[in-house]
Write an enzyme that holds these catalytic residues in place. Sequence first.
Site, short mmCIF file in Angstrom:
data_model
loop_
_atom_site.label_atom_id
_atom_site.label_comp_id
_atom_site.label_asym_id
_atom_site.label_seq_id
_atom_site.Cartn_x
_atom_site.Cartn_y
_atom_site.Cartn_z
N ASN A 155 0.80 -1.23 0.00
CA ASN A 155 0.00 0.00 0.00
C ASN A 155 0.83 1.28 0.00
OD1 ASN A 155 0.64 -0.92 2.66
ND2 ASN A 155 -0.80 0.57 3.50
N GLU A 252 4.49 -4.73 12.17
CA GLU A 252 3.50 -3.64 12.02
C GLU A 252 2.37 -4.22 11.19
OE1 GLU A 252 1.23 -1.23 10.55
OE2 GLU A 252 2.86 -0.35 9.37
N CYS A 286 -3.15 0.85 7.14
CA CYS A 286 -3.33 0.13 8.40
C CYS A 286 -3.92 1.03 9.47
CB CYS A 286 -2.01 -0.46 8.86
SG CYS A 286 -0.67 0.73 8.92
N GLU A 464 8.45 1.86 14.67
CA GLU A 464 9.11 2.44 13.51
C GLU A 464 9.02 3.96 13.62
OE1 GLU A 464 7.10 0.43 10.21
OE2 GLU A 464 8.78 -0.96 10.17
#
Length: 495
Positions: A155, A252, A286, A464
């Site tokens: 994505n 993640e 997400c 992250e």
Amino acid sequence: MTSLSLPDTRMLIDASRVPLDHGRTITVTSPIDGSHLAEVADATAAQVHDAISAAERAFVSWRKVSGSERARLLHRLADLIDRNSDELALLETTDNGKLLRETSTQARFAARNYRFFAGAADKLYGHTVPLDGWDTFDYTSREPVGVAVLITAWNSPMQLLANKLAPALAAGCTVVVKPSEIAPLTTLRLANLVAEAGFPDGVVNIVTGGLEAGVALTTDPRVGRISFTGSVATGQAIGRAAAGTLVPVTLELGGKSANIVFEDADLDRAVTGAVAGIFAAGGQTCIAGSRLLVHDSIADIVTERIADIARRIIIGDPRADTTQMGPVASALQQERILSMVNDAFVDGSRLLVGGGVPDNPSLPAGSYVQPTIFTEVAPESRLAQQEVFGPVLAVTRFHDEEEAIAIANGTEFGLASGVWTKDLSRAHRVARELVAGTVWVNTYRYSAAQAPFGGVKRSGYGRERGLEALDEYLRTKNVLIDLSDTVRDPFAIKA
């Protein structure tokens, strides 16, 4: 306008491009119109082994490169990304269907991430440890974990890779990167920029492929860290595989984020934030605010205002300036989204807007889905519990703050959330109670290189971006030196 330039699609191992084996390739198509873009390698386990070996060899010298030199190379890479941002953005838009203005922003944001971690590369401080004994000296050092495997999703390939690659290189790791086979082209183009920036051979290796490559990457005991962005199911499989070799993992994963609108919210801003949270990027993020929780007293007006915008969203070619929503990333993803939309009716949710494929004969034959809104969505329903990863909004009413928090926390996910209120006390109170890695107040879908990002529960673990991301690629070594001249008792521990 920048013309599309397809990259060299061969894998990069030890600074060499690996010739394609035409018996083992994966076809890359554009979701805009279904057209053929390229063939990429479906890497074998042996090729993955070679890539890890190359990274392992390069690590011997790369770990000794000064932080200031790593910073210089990272700044150089950032400059090259900025210089080529128009090309990269068009390539990513063509590859995964996101709006060109979105991928343009992400290219610049990726460069910002490389610059941020360049600034940290020469500041990986250890510390001295004061012990009880006067005649001992103790200190710690922070050292790179070695070879890092970086696996990204389709994505946002440029940005997701920057989240991982920038801190890994700043920490002194070497890497093997595997992009999603659905949208690998900007990652393969980055290989040229890495070489142009001057990174030594073997520091960055790129493989493409499917299951065989993924298994080989996540079961090799020579790896020092695996960082993965993608689905919960794949994250769980990677976690199980890594447990066999005791390799640490950063995950993640998915989200089912709640966007909570209280009765005192600035409705203009809240409505805009709700639209941005679910319809930007076609809901394929997400952090999508896929659950809208609205106070009873304003639920009707908020829902109708969002619905009015959704009905007027311009769907089309994501390369056009006027387009507001492009296709989803693949025909398979389109099919999955529409299947979950159909399931929502079974749970008693009421369709307010959309629910299918756009009825527009002028659209190319791509993977398009209408902006969709369901109301009267029960908190325990599948639509409120399962990640759709598409432009589908589930609206649920709440009566008070306690109920809003309970509904928001009532899923297996915990990636992000939004709070809309003018009450400062409420903002802090609710933010403290929400079980999520990120809480936005009076904004949504805001990212910064300096701000740590990651989830809890089934949304994964590790961080992250932000300085916390460096910890994923460093390990702490303790060094204790006895300064005395005395001979100790060999049969008793010294403490």
